[in-house]
Each structure stands twice: as structure tokens, then as C-alpha cells.
Design a protein around this motif. Structure first.
Motif, PDB file in Angstrom:
ATOM      1  N   MET A  89       7.641 -12.274 -18.162  1.00 30.10           N
ATOM      2  CA  MET A  89       8.996 -12.056 -18.670  1.00 30.10           C
ATOM      3  C   MET A  89       9.832 -11.211 -17.717  1.00 30.10           C
ATOM      4  O   MET A  89      10.962 -11.580 -17.372  1.00 30.10           O
ATOM      5  CB  MET A  89       8.928 -11.370 -20.045  1.00 30.10           C
ATOM      6  CG  MET A  89      10.285 -10.933 -20.598  1.00 30.10           C
ATOM      7  SD  MET A  89      10.180 -10.136 -22.228  1.00 30.10           S
ATOM      8  CE  MET A  89       9.319  -8.607 -21.835  1.00 30.10           C
ATOM      9  N   GLY A 149      16.564 -15.151 -24.559  1.00 29.44           N
ATOM     10  CA  GLY A 149      15.577 -15.001 -25.636  1.00 29.44           C
ATOM     11  C   GLY A 149      14.598 -13.879 -25.427  1.00 29.44           C
ATOM     12  O   GLY A 149      13.762 -13.614 -26.304  1.00 29.44           O
ATOM     13  N   ASP A 150      14.676 -13.193 -24.294  1.00 31.72           N
ATOM     14  CA  ASP A 150      13.743 -12.098 -23.988  1.00 31.72           C
ATOM     15  C   ASP A 150      14.249 -10.744 -24.462  1.00 31.72           C
ATOM     16  O   ASP A 150      13.589  -9.726 -24.202  1.00 31.72           O
ATOM     17  CB  ASP A 150      13.481 -12.032 -22.484  1.00 31.72           C
ATOM     18  CG  ASP A 150      12.687 -13.221 -21.976  1.00 31.72           C
ATOM     19  OD1 ASP A 150      11.940 -13.810 -22.772  1.00 31.72           O
ATOM     20  OD2 ASP A 150      12.820 -13.563 -20.787  1.00 31.72           O
ATOM     21  N   PHE A 151      15.387 -10.702 -25.142  1.00 31.01           N
ATOM     22  CA  PHE A 151      15.972  -9.431 -25.553  1.00 31.01           C
ATOM     23  C   PHE A 151      16.071  -9.336 -27.070  1.00 31.01           C
ATOM     24  O   PHE A 151      16.249 -10.343 -27.769  1.00 31.01           O
ATOM     25  CB  PHE A 151      17.367  -9.277 -24.950  1.00 31.01           C
ATOM     26  CG  PHE A 151      17.364  -9.141 -23.450  1.00 31.01           C
ATOM     27  CD1 PHE A 151      17.315  -7.894 -22.854  1.00 31.01           C
ATOM     28  CD2 PHE A 151      17.404 -10.265 -22.637  1.00 31.01           C
ATOM     29  CE1 PHE A 151      17.310  -7.767 -21.477  1.00 31.01           C
ATOM     30  CE2 PHE A 151      17.396 -10.150 -21.258  1.00 31.01           C
ATOM     31  CZ  PHE A 151      17.346  -8.893 -20.679  1.00 31.01           C
ATOM     32  N   ILE A 152      15.966  -8.110 -27.558  1.00 26.90           N
ATOM     33  CA  ILE A 152      16.227  -7.807 -28.963  1.00 26.90           C
ATOM     34  C   ILE A 152      17.648  -7.267 -29.029  1.00 26.90           C
ATOM     35  O   ILE A 152      17.933  -6.162 -28.528  1.00 26.90           O
ATOM     36  CB  ILE A 152      15.232  -6.769 -29.505  1.00 26.90           C
ATOM     37  CG1 ILE A 152      13.800  -7.288 -29.362  1.00 26.90           C
ATOM     38  CG2 ILE A 152      15.549  -6.445 -30.962  1.00 26.90           C
ATOM     39  CD1 ILE A 152      12.745  -6.236 -29.676  1.00 26.90           C
ATOM     40  N   CYS A 156       9.556  -2.294 -24.675  1.00 26.42           N
ATOM     41  CA  CYS A 156       9.349  -3.638 -25.208  1.00 26.42           C
ATOM     42  C   CYS A 156       8.651  -3.592 -26.562  1.00 26.42           C
ATOM     43  O   CYS A 156       7.884  -2.662 -26.847  1.00 26.42           O
ATOM     44  CB  CYS A 156       8.515  -4.476 -24.227  1.00 26.42           C
ATOM     45  SG  CYS A 156       9.236  -4.614 -22.580  1.00 26.42           S
ATOM     46  N   LYS A 176       6.642  -6.380 -29.463  1.00 27.83           N
ATOM     47  CA  LYS A 176       6.090  -7.710 -29.718  1.00 27.83           C
ATOM     48  C   LYS A 176       6.521  -8.156 -31.102  1.00 27.83           C
ATOM     49  O   LYS A 176       6.199  -7.524 -32.110  1.00 27.83           O
ATOM     50  CB  LYS A 176       4.562  -7.681 -29.612  1.00 27.83           C
ATOM     51  CG  LYS A 176       3.920  -9.047 -29.535  1.00 27.83           C
ATOM     52  CD  LYS A 176       2.420  -8.907 -29.299  1.00 27.83           C
ATOM     53  CE  LYS A 176       1.761 -10.258 -29.073  1.00 27.83           C
ATOM     54  NZ  LYS A 176       0.296 -10.105 -28.816  1.00 27.83           N
ATOM     55  N   ARG A 213       5.637 -12.613 -29.593  1.00 29.41           N
ATOM     56  CA  ARG A 213       6.321 -12.702 -28.303  1.00 29.41           C
ATOM     57  C   ARG A 213       6.875 -11.340 -27.910  1.00 29.41           C
ATOM     58  O   ARG A 213       7.519 -10.663 -28.716  1.00 29.41           O
ATOM     59  CB  ARG A 213       7.456 -13.715 -28.367  1.00 29.41           C
ATOM     60  CG  ARG A 213       8.264 -13.813 -27.067  1.00 29.41           C
ATOM     61  CD  ARG A 213       9.307 -14.892 -27.128  1.00 29.41           C
ATOM     62  NE  ARG A 213      10.126 -14.893 -25.910  1.00 29.41           N
ATOM     63  CZ  ARG A 213      11.119 -15.752 -25.673  1.00 29.41           C
ATOM     64  NH1 ARG A 213      11.400 -16.695 -26.567  1.00 29.41           N
ATOM     65  NH2 ARG A 213      11.812 -15.682 -24.551  1.00 29.41           N
ATOM     66  N   TRP A 214       6.621 -10.948 -26.651  1.00 29.11           N
ATOM     67  CA  TRP A 214       7.146  -9.696 -26.143  1.00 29.11           C
ATOM     68  C   TRP A 214       8.632  -9.838 -25.794  1.00 29.11           C
ATOM     69  O   TRP A 214       9.046 -10.818 -25.173  1.00 29.11           O
ATOM     70  CB  TRP A 214       6.367  -9.251 -24.907  1.00 29.11           C
ATOM     71  CG  TRP A 214       5.021  -8.696 -25.260  1.00 29.11           C
ATOM     72  CD1 TRP A 214       3.821  -9.341 -25.176  1.00 29.11           C
ATOM     73  CD2 TRP A 214       4.743  -7.395 -25.779  1.00 29.11           C
ATOM     74  NE1 TRP A 214       2.806  -8.534 -25.600  1.00 29.11           N
ATOM     75  CE2 TRP A 214       3.335  -7.313 -25.976  1.00 29.11           C
ATOM     76  CE3 TRP A 214       5.524  -6.281 -26.085  1.00 29.11           C
ATOM     77  CZ2 TRP A 214       2.714  -6.182 -26.471  1.00 29.11           C
ATOM     78  CZ3 TRP A 214       4.912  -5.146 -26.587  1.00 29.11           C
ATOM     79  CH2 TRP A 214       3.520  -5.103 -26.777  1.00 29.11           C
ATOM     80  N   LYS A 215       9.402  -8.812 -26.205  1.00 27.71           N
ATOM     81  CA  LYS A 215      10.830  -8.806 -25.935  1.00 27.71           C
ATOM     82  C   LYS A 215      11.273  -7.408 -25.496  1.00 27.71           C
ATOM     83  O   LYS A 215      10.586  -6.417 -25.741  1.00 27.71           O
ATOM     84  CB  LYS A 215      11.632  -9.248 -27.163  1.00 27.71           C
ATOM     85  CG  LYS A 215      11.367 -10.692 -27.589  1.00 27.71           C
ATOM     86  CD  LYS A 215      12.384 -11.144 -28.615  1.00 27.71           C
ATOM     87  CE  LYS A 215      12.207 -12.628 -28.950  1.00 27.71           C
ATOM     88  NZ  LYS A 215      13.307 -13.138 -29.797  1.00 27.71           N
TER      89      LYS A 215
END
Length: 293
Positions: free
Chosen positions: A20, A39-42, A138, A140, A144-146
Motif C-alpha cells: 500500500m 481506497g487506501d485512506f480513512i 494505519c 485494519k 484491509r489496512w488503511k
């Protein structure tokens, strides 16, 4: 060229985090494709701190209070990087200077240390030095890790500033001048910590031709030239703190102001204006001083 993940799939959490924060981020950045990493962010609660390459936390700033603000800056930097003519494959270069091996995981949370250390050279021979590190926070979620947030632009190594290892003054990558430019740099990035100075700009196109007959036309073209160089120096109009304006006729001052005020947000920069003789049929010349965050 295939870049190998330093973690094995058996160590699936660290393997996924590296994919990521390194592979997916680099591949998206060189294409300036935010959708590949969106999609990798909260989004909820996201924030990013800019340490400004300084060890003292008192100097750190909350530069990215929302994900939207960070997205705008990410895309701005990616576009500049993509438009720069590098002396080597830019994708390979980013992998070369990036290291991510330290990942601390506790339950469904992780602190990740990503480091940058190396030089990138442009085809024109200029050097862009990357020497900082970022702490990513980060979580999970649903397997999925974000990324929940980060503290970026920390000194690398932490505890000392890399400024001493950098040129005292440098022309940023991707800068060019019109063919009739004199013996001066159009923009300089100056350490510490870091002033960006724009030489006097006028309504002159890349071929050295004067653009516009009225003060409104020349003011707009001149300020657009200034904004382009600010961007190359890693700044925006909101980073400008001093403006010097030279007009051939101060009677044009009110009309100039109507154009000028649309370029700078509040609080506007301090400013000096004088009447001065200018070359050819130029009506206005503008120089800027900015501070790079």
C-alpha cells in the motif's frame, strides 16, 4: 523492472502495508492517478502533520486537516513530478530512494516508518534531493489496512535537519525561462527554512514576446507567470508574504488592483509599489517572496 517486497506473503500484514505505502503509492504518483490510492485512506478523522523537516515539534503544522486537502496537495506534487523531464526512469528512481522496513503492529493498528534518502537528477542537470521520513498511522478495517493519518517531512535521521547537506540555493526542477531572459534565475529555493524568491516577472511569453496592450491584460499574464513559478518552487499564492510591483504609470494603479486582488487570498501579502521605467512596452513588473511550508 520488478521491485521485490521485502516482506513475504506469510507475513501478510506487513506485506500488505508495504504494498500500500510503497508500490501502490509510487505507481499511482508517477501517473498522477489519485483513484488508484483513494481506497487506501480513512476519510473520517483523517489528518496529516507537516514537520517541515524540523526536529522541534513546536515547529510542526497541521497542514492537512482533511483528506480532501491532502488529496489536492498530492495531486499538485504528482503533476509537477510527472511533467518534469528526469534523467532516469522516474518510477525506478522513487523505488531506489524509498525504504520501508520498520512496521509496528498492535492488534488492528500500526505505526509505519517510511524513509526517503537520495537524489533525482533532471535532464537539464539539476538535482532534487529527497531526505526525510514519514510516520503513517494505519488501521485494519474489514481485513484491509488503511491510512488514518501521518506525520510527514520529518528529518531523516530524526534529530537532525538535512538542510546542511543541501545546496544553500537551488533552482527547482522543471523551471524554464523565455528565450530573451537575462542573466538571472527565475525562481530560487533558499535554505533555511525555505524562502522561495521569484525574480521580477512581466507579460512575456516563452518566446520572449510581450503579451497584451492594456494594464489588465499585462497584469493577468504577469501574475500567471508568477503563479507558475510559485508552483515550481512548491508554493501557492497563500504562501506569498511580500510583493514588489513596478508600474510605468501609477495612474494604472486602481485598474491593476482590480486584477491583482483576485490572485491572493486573505491575509494578502505585504506590498510595495513604485513608478519605474520598464523595458519596451511593458506596463508592469512583479516580484514575489514566499515561504515554503
Amino acid at each position: 523492472m520488478s521491485i521485490q517486497n521485502p516482506f513475504t506473503p506469510a507475513d501478510n500484514d506487513r506485506y500488505d502495508i508495504w504494498e500500500m505505502l510503497v508500490r501502490r503509492d509510487i505507481e499511482a504518483f508517477v501517473r498522477a492517478d489519485w483513484s488508484a490510492v483513494a481506497g487506501d485512506f480513512i476519510e473520517e478523522g483523517f489528518m496529516g502533520t507537516d514537520a517541515q523537516k524540523l526536529s522541534n515539534p513546536d515547529s510542526w503544522v497541521l497542514a492537512f486537516p482533511t483528506l480532501e486537502v491532502y488529496q489536492e496537495e498530492w495531486l499538485r506534487q504528482a503533476q509537477i513530478f510527472r511533467q518534469t523531464e528526469w534523467a532516469e526512469d522516474s518510477r525506478v528512481a522513487l523505488y531506489r530512494i524509498t525504504t520501508l522496513r520498520d512496521i509496528e503492529i498492535s492488534q488492528n493498528s500500526a505505526v509505519v516508518r517510511k524513509k526517503f534518502d537520495g537524489n533525482l537528477k533532471t535532464q537539464s542537470g539539476q538535482t532534487d534531493t529527497l531526505c526525510w521520513q514519514t510516520l503513517y498511522y494505519c488501521r485494519k478495517i474489514n481485513g484491509r489496512w488503511k491510512i488514518a493519518g501521518f506525520t510527514g517531512y520529518l528529518p531523516n535521521p530524526l534529530g537532525q535537519s538535512p538542510a546542511a547537506d543541501r545546496p544553500a540555493r537551488m533552482v527547482p526542477a522543471g523551471v524554464s525561462q523565455h528565450k530573451t531572459a537575462g542573466p538571472y534565475s527565475p525562481v530560487l529555493v533558499v535554505n533555511p527554512h525555505q524562502l522561495v524568491v521569484i525574480s521580477g516577472q512581466a507579460s512575456i511569453d516563452p518566446e520572449g514576446k510581450i503579451v497584451g496592450d492594456t494594464i489588465e491584460e499585462q497584469a493577468a499574464y504577469t501574475l500567471n507567470n508568477c503563479m507558475r513559478l510559485l508552483q515550481a518552487g512548491g508554493c501557492t499564492a497563500s504562501d506569498v508574504f511580500k510583493v514588489n510591483v513596478y508600474l510605468t504609470d501609477l495612474a494604472n494603479w486602481p485598474r491593476f488592483n482590480e486584477v491583482y486582488k483576485t490572485y491572493f487570498p486573505d491575509p494578502k501579502p505585504v506590498r510595495t509599489a513604485v513608478q519605474s521605467g520598464l523595458l519596451y512596452t511593458l506596463l508592469v513588473e512583479i516580484e514575489l517572496w514566499a515561504v515554503k511550508k
